[in-house]
Design a protein around this motif. Structure first.
Motif, PDB file in Angstrom:
ATOM      1  N   PHE A  58      39.113  36.265  50.620  1.00  0.00           N
ATOM      2  CA  PHE A  58      39.589  36.440  49.245  1.00  0.00           C
ATOM      3  C   PHE A  58      40.117  37.852  49.011  1.00  0.00           C
ATOM      4  O   PHE A  58      41.144  38.040  48.346  1.00  0.00           O
ATOM      5  CB  PHE A  58      38.475  36.089  48.252  1.00  0.00           C
ATOM      6  CG  PHE A  58      38.477  34.652  47.843  1.00  0.00           C
ATOM      7  CD1 PHE A  58      39.067  34.242  46.655  1.00  0.00           C
ATOM      8  CD2 PHE A  58      37.912  33.689  48.673  1.00  0.00           C
ATOM      9  CE1 PHE A  58      39.095  32.904  46.287  1.00  0.00           C
ATOM     10  CE2 PHE A  58      37.919  32.346  48.315  1.00  0.00           C
ATOM     11  CZ  PHE A  58      38.514  31.946  47.115  1.00  0.00           C
ATOM     12  N   ASN A  59      39.431  38.857  49.547  1.00  0.00           N
ATOM     13  CA  ASN A  59      39.905  40.233  49.388  1.00  0.00           C
ATOM     14  C   ASN A  59      41.276  40.419  50.001  1.00  0.00           C
ATOM     15  O   ASN A  59      42.163  41.047  49.415  1.00  0.00           O
ATOM     16  CB  ASN A  59      38.919  41.203  50.046  1.00  0.00           C
ATOM     17  CG  ASN A  59      37.672  41.422  49.217  1.00  0.00           C
ATOM     18  OD1 ASN A  59      37.661  41.172  48.015  1.00  0.00           O
ATOM     19  ND2 ASN A  59      36.608  41.889  49.857  1.00  0.00           N
ATOM     20  N   SER A  60      41.469  39.879  51.187  1.00  0.00           N
ATOM     21  CA  SER A  60      42.734  40.039  51.903  1.00  0.00           C
ATOM     22  C   SER A  60      43.860  39.252  51.254  1.00  0.00           C
ATOM     23  O   SER A  60      44.972  39.759  51.091  1.00  0.00           O
ATOM     24  CB  SER A  60      42.552  39.600  53.361  1.00  0.00           C
ATOM     25  OG  SER A  60      43.788  39.595  54.032  1.00  0.00           O
ATOM     26  N   ASN A  61      43.576  38.004  50.881  1.00  0.00           N
ATOM     27  CA  ASN A  61      44.645  37.079  50.517  1.00  0.00           C
ATOM     28  C   ASN A  61      45.059  37.115  49.056  1.00  0.00           C
ATOM     29  O   ASN A  61      46.242  36.923  48.760  1.00  0.00           O
ATOM     30  CB  ASN A  61      44.234  35.654  50.880  1.00  0.00           C
ATOM     31  CG  ASN A  61      44.068  35.460  52.367  1.00  0.00           C
ATOM     32  OD1 ASN A  61      44.112  36.422  53.142  1.00  0.00           O
ATOM     33  ND2 ASN A  61      43.867  34.230  52.792  1.00  0.00           N
ATOM     34  N   ILE A  62      44.118  37.328  48.135  1.00  0.00           N
ATOM     35  CA  ILE A  62      44.487  37.260  46.719  1.00  0.00           C
ATOM     36  C   ILE A  62      44.108  38.523  45.935  1.00  0.00           C
ATOM     37  O   ILE A  62      44.900  39.008  45.143  1.00  0.00           O
ATOM     38  CB  ILE A  62      43.895  35.994  46.042  1.00  0.00           C
ATOM     39  CG1 ILE A  62      44.323  35.904  44.578  1.00  0.00           C
ATOM     40  CG2 ILE A  62      42.388  35.939  46.188  1.00  0.00           C
ATOM     41  CD1 ILE A  62      45.802  35.716  44.355  1.00  0.00           C
ATOM     42  N   ILE A  63      42.931  39.090  46.190  1.00  0.00           N
ATOM     43  CA  ILE A  63      42.545  40.277  45.416  1.00  0.00           C
ATOM     44  C   ILE A  63      43.449  41.461  45.755  1.00  0.00           C
ATOM     45  O   ILE A  63      43.957  42.153  44.867  1.00  0.00           O
ATOM     46  CB  ILE A  63      41.062  40.615  45.637  1.00  0.00           C
ATOM     47  CG1 ILE A  63      40.190  39.498  45.045  1.00  0.00           C
ATOM     48  CG2 ILE A  63      40.709  41.967  44.999  1.00  0.00           C
ATOM     49  CD1 ILE A  63      38.716  39.654  45.283  1.00  0.00           C
ATOM     50  N   GLY A  64      43.687  41.696  47.044  1.00  0.00           N
ATOM     51  CA  GLY A  64      44.606  42.758  47.447  1.00  0.00           C
ATOM     52  C   GLY A  64      46.012  42.535  46.904  1.00  0.00           C
ATOM     53  O   GLY A  64      46.713  43.485  46.536  1.00  0.00           O
ATOM     54  N   MET A  65      46.441  41.271  46.862  1.00  0.00           N
ATOM     55  CA  MET A  65      47.762  40.926  46.329  1.00  0.00           C
ATOM     56  C   MET A  65      47.869  41.338  44.861  1.00  0.00           C
ATOM     57  O   MET A  65      48.878  41.932  44.435  1.00  0.00           O
ATOM     58  CB  MET A  65      48.007  39.420  46.469  1.00  0.00           C
ATOM     59  CG  MET A  65      49.317  38.936  45.886  1.00  0.00           C
ATOM     60  SD  MET A  65      49.558  37.138  46.048  1.00  0.00           S
ATOM     61  CE  MET A  65      49.716  36.962  47.826  1.00  0.00           C
TER      62      MET A  65
END
Length: 250
Positions: free
Chosen positions: A115-122
């Motif tokens: 989740f951090n990589s795919n959507i939160i960072g986005m």
């Protein structure tokens, strides 16, 4: 001589050291764009990508770090704007996947990492970029066919890709009055280092018909180019599906 579609445009791309992101970076560079890209500390691949972009006659800079770090996102944006004078196109492409075929055994740390990589960072990077966008600017997010179809081994990954679709549609509504277009690309099966590493897939025979094999990253990159140009002036809040014929009803 055919005019370049993105001449002197400033583009920020995440996850461009390999795979789809690299193919998009090189295609946009061929069309005259200057490229700033982010990688997750894959310095060797990033250096090679940066050299390949510069060989096309445009400028390139790269940043290694974690998009889940809000300060890193702000640093990337600040240095890109300082180097290129602004940002015209943001491509949110970075992502990871960690297969698990049993929800009872899925690791909390893997769920949070995905989740951090795919959507939160986005979302954090988009937040940092947005004050620099203007009328005519575009944001293109990478989602996936699994957002619509699901995947028995990628429960959390599929959930993040569904979130990206909703994020794209919602931000598009918010951005319409500003004249900023927000779209996404949802590839089907693609031959990338990530899928090969995750599922130990061998690269398909490129001599097979396009609709009977995994797509190449170059075949996917053209969807991003379309969404980045005035050819897609009537597209916002939309998702393109270069997936070889999967019916996803999305």
């Amino acid at each position: 001589m055919e005019s370049l579609q993105l001449k002197n445009k400033s583009v920020l791309i995440t996850g461009a050291d390999s795979g789809i992101g690299k193919a998009v970076a090189l295609l946009f560079a061929k069309e005259g764009a200057h490229i700033s890209f982010v990688h997750y500390k894959d310095y060797k691949d990033a250096e090679k990508t940066e050299e390949e972009i510069q060989e096309l006659g445009v400028r390139a800079i790269s940043f290694g770090g974690d998009l889940n770090d809000n300060e890193f996102c702000k640093e990337v944006v600040s240095k890109t704007v300082s180097e290129f004078g602004g940002i015209d196109i943001l491509i949110n492409n970075a992502g990871t996947q960690i297969p698990c075929d049993n929800i009872a055994e899925i690791k909390e740390e893997d769920v949070r990492k995905t989740f951090n990589s795919n959507i939160i960072g986005m979302i954090l990077l988009t937040k940092a970029v947005f004050p620099h966008l203007k009328q005519g600017s575009t944001v293109i997010n990478t989602t996936s066919a699994v957002a619509y179809q699901g995947h028995e081994e990628l429960v959390d990954y599929s959930a993040t890709k569904g979130a990206i679709v909703s994020f794209t549609r919602s931000l598009a509504l918010q951005s319409k009055p500003k004249g900023i277009r927000i779209n996404a690309v949802a590839p089907g099966p693609v031959a990338t280092p990530l899928t090969e590493k995750t599922f130990e897939e061998e690269e398909d025979d490129e001599n097979m018909p396009p609709l009977e094999r995994n797509a190449s990253t170059e075949e996917i990159a053209t969807s991003y180019l379309f969404l980045a140009t005035d050819s897609s002036a009537q597209f916002t809040g939309q998702v393109l599906h270069p997936n070889g014929g999967l019916i996803v009803n999305g």
